[in-house]
Design a protein around this motif. Structure first.
Motif, PDB file in Angstrom:
ATOM      1  N   TYR A 181       0.761  -1.027  -0.139  1.00  0.00           N
ATOM      2  CA  TYR A 181       0.257   0.029   0.087  1.00  0.00           C
ATOM      3  C   TYR A 181       0.864   1.154   0.103  1.00  0.00           C
ATOM      4  CZ  TYR A 181      -2.600   3.992   1.925  1.00  0.00           C
ATOM      5  OH  TYR A 181      -2.979   5.026   2.189  1.00  0.00           O
ATOM      6  N   LEU A 182       1.667   1.235   0.898  1.00  0.00           N
ATOM      7  CA  LEU A 182       2.664   2.524   1.105  1.00  0.00           C
ATOM      8  C   LEU A 182       3.650   2.570  -0.419  1.00  0.00           C
ATOM      9  CD1 LEU A 182       4.170   2.241   4.605  1.00  0.00           C
ATOM     10  CD2 LEU A 182       2.413   3.693   3.711  1.00  0.00           C
ATOM     11  N   GLN A 183       3.817   1.532  -0.989  1.00  0.00           N
ATOM     12  CA  GLN A 183       4.767   1.496  -2.316  1.00  0.00           C
ATOM     13  C   GLN A 183       3.626   2.077  -3.246  1.00  0.00           C
ATOM     14  OE1 GLN A 183       5.640  -2.499  -3.734  1.00  0.00           O
ATOM     15  NE2 GLN A 183       6.997  -1.429  -5.170  1.00  0.00           N
ATOM     16  N   THR A 184       2.482   1.810  -3.386  1.00  0.00           N
ATOM     17  CA  THR A 184       1.528   2.571  -4.289  1.00  0.00           C
ATOM     18  C   THR A 184       1.188   4.007  -3.831  1.00  0.00           C
ATOM     19  OG1 THR A 184       0.310   0.280  -4.274  1.00  0.00           O
ATOM     20  CG2 THR A 184      -0.963   2.398  -5.136  1.00  0.00           C
ATOM     21  N   THR A 185       1.513   4.393  -2.506  1.00  0.00           N
ATOM     22  CA  THR A 185       1.562   5.777  -2.251  1.00  0.00           C
ATOM     23  C   THR A 185       2.582   6.465  -2.930  1.00  0.00           C
ATOM     24  OG1 THR A 185       0.259   5.170  -0.241  1.00  0.00           O
ATOM     25  CG2 THR A 185       1.352   7.298  -0.553  1.00  0.00           C
ATOM     26  N   GLU A 186       3.750   5.867  -2.821  1.00  0.00           N
ATOM     27  CA  GLU A 186       5.052   6.439  -3.528  1.00  0.00           C
ATOM     28  C   GLU A 186       4.852   6.421  -4.867  1.00  0.00           C
ATOM     29  OE1 GLU A 186       7.204   7.773  -1.886  1.00  0.00           O
ATOM     30  OE2 GLU A 186       6.376   7.523   0.153  1.00  0.00           O
ATOM     31  N   ALA A 187       4.234   5.531  -5.540  1.00  0.00           N
ATOM     32  CA  ALA A 187       4.117   5.451  -6.936  1.00  0.00           C
ATOM     33  C   ALA A 187       3.156   6.549  -7.471  1.00  0.00           C
ATOM     34  CB  ALA A 187       3.452   4.189  -7.397  1.00  0.00           C
ATOM     35  N   THR A 188       2.274   6.870  -6.727  1.00  0.00           N
ATOM     36  CA  THR A 188       1.381   7.933  -6.888  1.00  0.00           C
ATOM     37  C   THR A 188       2.073   9.295  -6.762  1.00  0.00           C
ATOM     38  OG1 THR A 188      -0.663   6.807  -6.140  1.00  0.00           O
ATOM     39  CG2 THR A 188      -0.952   9.077  -6.245  1.00  0.00           C
ATOM     40  N   LYS A 189       2.912   9.226  -5.737  1.00  0.00           N
ATOM     41  CA  LYS A 189       3.955  10.605  -5.786  1.00  0.00           C
ATOM     42  C   LYS A 189       4.590  10.580  -6.993  1.00  0.00           C
ATOM     43  CE  LYS A 189       4.144  10.564  -0.710  1.00  0.00           C
ATOM     44  NZ  LYS A 189       4.825  10.341   0.484  1.00  0.00           N
ATOM     45  N   ALA A 190       5.118   9.752  -7.427  1.00  0.00           N
ATOM     46  CA  ALA A 190       6.230   9.776  -8.468  1.00  0.00           C
ATOM     47  C   ALA A 190       5.495   9.998  -9.838  1.00  0.00           C
ATOM     48  CB  ALA A 190       6.747   8.237  -8.811  1.00  0.00           C
ATOM     49  N   VAL A 191       4.089   9.619  -9.893  1.00  0.00           N
ATOM     50  CA  VAL A 191       3.555   9.992 -11.063  1.00  0.00           C
ATOM     51  C   VAL A 191       3.044  11.518 -10.948  1.00  0.00           C
ATOM     52  CG1 VAL A 191       0.999   9.821 -12.249  1.00  0.00           C
ATOM     53  CG2 VAL A 191       2.142   7.796 -11.520  1.00  0.00           C
ATOM     54  N   GLN A 192       2.741  11.988 -10.039  1.00  0.00           N
ATOM     55  CA  GLN A 192       2.429  13.625  -9.812  1.00  0.00           C
ATOM     56  C   GLN A 192       3.648  14.271 -10.070  1.00  0.00           C
ATOM     57  OE1 GLN A 192       0.482  14.957  -6.167  1.00  0.00           O
ATOM     58  NE2 GLN A 192       1.612  16.890  -6.035  1.00  0.00           N
ATOM     59  N   THR A 193       4.883  13.930  -9.438  1.00  0.00           N
ATOM     60  CA  THR A 193       6.305  14.521  -9.952  1.00  0.00           C
ATOM     61  C   THR A 193       6.392  14.587 -11.375  1.00  0.00           C
ATOM     62  OG1 THR A 193       6.954  13.884  -7.786  1.00  0.00           O
ATOM     63  CG2 THR A 193       8.787  14.389  -9.589  1.00  0.00           C
ATOM     64  N   GLU A 194       6.277  13.240 -11.908  1.00  0.00           N
ATOM     65  CA  GLU A 194       6.419  13.353 -13.519  1.00  0.00           C
ATOM     66  C   GLU A 194       5.491  13.991 -14.257  1.00  0.00           C
ATOM     67  OE1 GLU A 194       8.444  12.411 -16.862  1.00  0.00           O
ATOM     68  OE2 GLU A 194       9.194  11.704 -14.866  1.00  0.00           O
ATOM     69  N   LEU A 195       4.198  14.130 -13.880  1.00  0.00           N
ATOM     70  CA  LEU A 195       3.113  15.193 -14.457  1.00  0.00           C
ATOM     71  C   LEU A 195       3.589  16.358 -14.452  1.00  0.00           C
ATOM     72  CD1 LEU A 195       0.448  15.475 -15.630  1.00  0.00           C
ATOM     73  CD2 LEU A 195      -0.597  15.365 -13.762  1.00  0.00           C
ATOM     74  N   ILE A 196       3.625  16.946 -13.202  1.00  0.00           N
ATOM     75  CA  ILE A 196       4.299  18.329 -13.045  1.00  0.00           C
ATOM     76  C   ILE A 196       5.518  18.805 -13.946  1.00  0.00           C
ATOM     77  CG2 ILE A 196       5.095  19.919 -11.374  1.00  0.00           C
ATOM     78  CD1 ILE A 196       3.275  18.768  -9.195  1.00  0.00           C
ATOM     79  N   ALA A 197       6.359  17.960 -13.929  1.00  0.00           N
ATOM     80  CA  ALA A 197       7.704  18.106 -14.670  1.00  0.00           C
ATOM     81  C   ALA A 197       7.227  18.208 -16.147  1.00  0.00           C
ATOM     82  CB  ALA A 197       8.488  17.288 -14.351  1.00  0.00           C
ATOM     83  N   SER A 198       6.437  17.631 -16.718  1.00  0.00           N
ATOM     84  CA  SER A 198       5.730  17.285 -18.027  1.00  0.00           C
ATOM     85  C   SER A 198       5.288  18.590 -18.465  1.00  0.00           C
ATOM     86  CB  SER A 198       5.152  16.121 -18.407  1.00  0.00           C
ATOM     87  OG  SER A 198       6.089  14.964 -18.052  1.00  0.00           O
ATOM     88  N   ILE A 199       4.271  18.767 -17.340  1.00  0.00           N
ATOM     89  CA  ILE A 199       3.482  20.208 -17.746  1.00  0.00           C
ATOM     90  C   ILE A 199       4.326  21.230 -17.775  1.00  0.00           C
ATOM     91  CG2 ILE A 199       1.825  21.738 -16.876  1.00  0.00           C
ATOM     92  CD1 ILE A 199       0.190  19.196 -15.510  1.00  0.00           C
TER      93      ILE A 199
END
Length: 490
Positions: A181-199
């Motif tokens: 579960y915590l790993q999925t939480t970190e994966a969600t953070k990683a998606v957000q970081t990548e998304l912000i950088a892409s935008i």
């Protein structure tokens, strides 16, 4: 009945005593121990920049404070709310959360209710069975030879089953579910970081394309004016038609950039619209590339601090924790299990007596100690594979750490040289502008040829386009450092 109860109590008591002794001597050692990672004390090239203390970095800055452009912040908000990858990551997080909640209740007994079970068995004359087992109830008449009711049961019952966690297998399963579960939480953070950088990258690309469009339009207007002067001199017999052709060619070079840049701008706007979960549309922006600002903080902290910020590093370590817990699950699956089953309810042969209490009451209690003996080496294989998977996760963690440090190092190296590159490019632009001014003056005075004017204008076009690229690269270099250090998810 008393004898059966004594035997059952003795069995349960013996199992508990034996289990208590074995727990202290053979309990699986699946407690997680963080691996020793080979991490340097500082980043390569870090000493050439002004850094803050080791305990802080720009990754600690929330993204709303790191970016100052309101229109960019609005785009990021749209992306976080509507981006399809982000929405999918959130759903994955919700699924993992439900599984983690369920894992917390694994130690509880299972309780099932059989609310109403009616069971009829029909037999015929050739059925093999004892005469005492036959049952037929039809007003005293004899049973027919074929398809008569041999037996009937009406049952309502509650059944409870409980496996005692004497080896910690359930605790290991719960630990694995929590880590996932915590790993999925970190994966969600990683998606957000990548998304912000892409935008942000897409937005800065738009600002670059706008600036290049302005340069192309200005250069086109300049060469168009030059062409008019050349045409006048041709009409006066001072130069040949070749001068017109070459001047016009230079004008068309600048003019050809305009539709190409329009196409690139539309494509980039469509890409940004998709990133923010919108249909293709124009992207509003009032900021120019020269006015765009990025956070000037360069604090990186030390690599060891960065590891606690990067979502991918945290995810890799949580994967190792989950794999370590699964080793405990595989190990305890090879040990004896102790379970208790309790059943009770109502049972009757006749429907009219179904709820006749106490005549229809029944109950049962089973204590079971079961141990696997030979299972085609499956349990041993599962245990060995679980240990190998744990070792693979540890290797992946080290690989992820090295990759993270390399990304930060690359971002620092880019920052070291970008200002110097901008200074050189700015000097080239200044020199080119002076060259265009002087060549025009000399050309009008008859001391320079049209070739020198064309070359001067071409150099100005190239140098201004190049300077804009470096300005964008400076903005992106800071964003890349922010992302590499683990920022963008707060």
């Amino acid at each position: 009945m008393n004898s059966a109860n004594k035997i059952l109590k003795y069995t349960l008591y013996s199992a508990m005593v034996t289990g208590g002794l074995l727990v202290t001597s053979c309990a699986p050692q699946s407690k997680y121990r963080a691996p020793k990672l080979d991490v340097p004390d500082h980043y390569r090239g870090q000493d050439t920049l002004t850094m803050a203390s080791d305990s802080t970095s720009i990754a600690d800055i929330p993204w709303r404070e790191f970016f100052e452009d309101e229109q960019l912040i609005e785009l990021i908000d749209k992306g976080l709310a509507h981006n399809f990858d982000m929405l999918d990551a959130i759903k994955n997080l919700e699924i993992a959360n439900q599984r983690a909640k369920q894992a917390k209740h694994e130690w509880l007994p299972s309780l099932n209710a059989d609310l109403g079970n009616v069971n009829y068995q029909y037999k015929s004359k050739n059925y093999y069975g004892s005469a005492s087992g036959n049952y037929y109830d039809h007003k005293g008449k004899e049973a027919p030879e074929n398809m008569y009711v041999n037996s009937a049961q009406y049952t309502s019952a509650l059944s409870l089953s409980w496996e005692l966690d004497i080896w910690g297998k359930i605790r290991s399963k719960s630990a694995a579910a929590l880590a996932e579960y915590l790993q999925t939480t970190e994966a969600t953070k990683a998606v957000q970081t990548e998304l912000i950088a892409s935008i942000v990258e897409g937005y800065y690309n738009l600002l670059l394309l706008d600036a290049q469009m302005e340069v192309a339009q200005t250069n086109y207007d300049l060469t168009k004016n030059t062409l008019k002067i050349v045409e006048l001199q041709r009409d006066a017999g001072q130069i040949t038609s070749l001068a017109i052709q070459q001047t016009k060619n230079q004008m068309l070079v600048a003019k050809a950039l305009i539709p190409s840049l329009k196409q690139q701008i539309a494509n980039q706007e469509n890409a940004l619209s998709l990133l923010t979960g919108q249909l293709p549309n124009e992207i509003e922006r009032n900021t120019k590339l020269a006015d765009a600002k990025a956070n000037e903080t360069l604090a990186t902290g030390v690599p060891l601090y960065m590891l606690s910020q990067r979502p991918d590093v945290q995810s890799a370590e949580l994967d190792l924790k989950a794999k370590n817990a699964l080793v405990g699950v595989a190990q305890t699956s090879r040990y004896p299990s102790l379970s208790i089953d309790v059943t009770g309810g109502l049972n009757s042969m006749l429907g009219k007596n179904w709820f006749n209490i106490p005549g229809s009451l029944f109950g049962g209690l089973i204590g079971e100690v079961a141990a696997p003996i030979f299972n085609k080496r499956k349990l041993k294989t599962d245990f060995k594979v679980a240990k190998i998977e744990r070792e693979r996760s540890e290797i992946n963690l080290q690989k992820t750490v090295y990759g993270a440090i390399a990304e930060v190092t690359d971002a620092l190296i880019n920052l070291q040289t970008i200002d110097e590159q901008i200074d050189i490019a700015q000097e080239q632009v200044t020199t080119s502008r002076l060259g265009v001014k002087q060549s025009n003056l000399l050309f009008n005075s008859g001391y320079a040829t049209y070739i020198e004017v064309i070359n001067a204008q071409k150099n100005l076009l190239d140098s201004e386009l190049n300077l804009n690229k470096f300005k964008q690269a400076k903005l992106l270099s800071r964003v890349n450092l922010y992302k590499a250090l683990g920022g963008g998810w707060k």
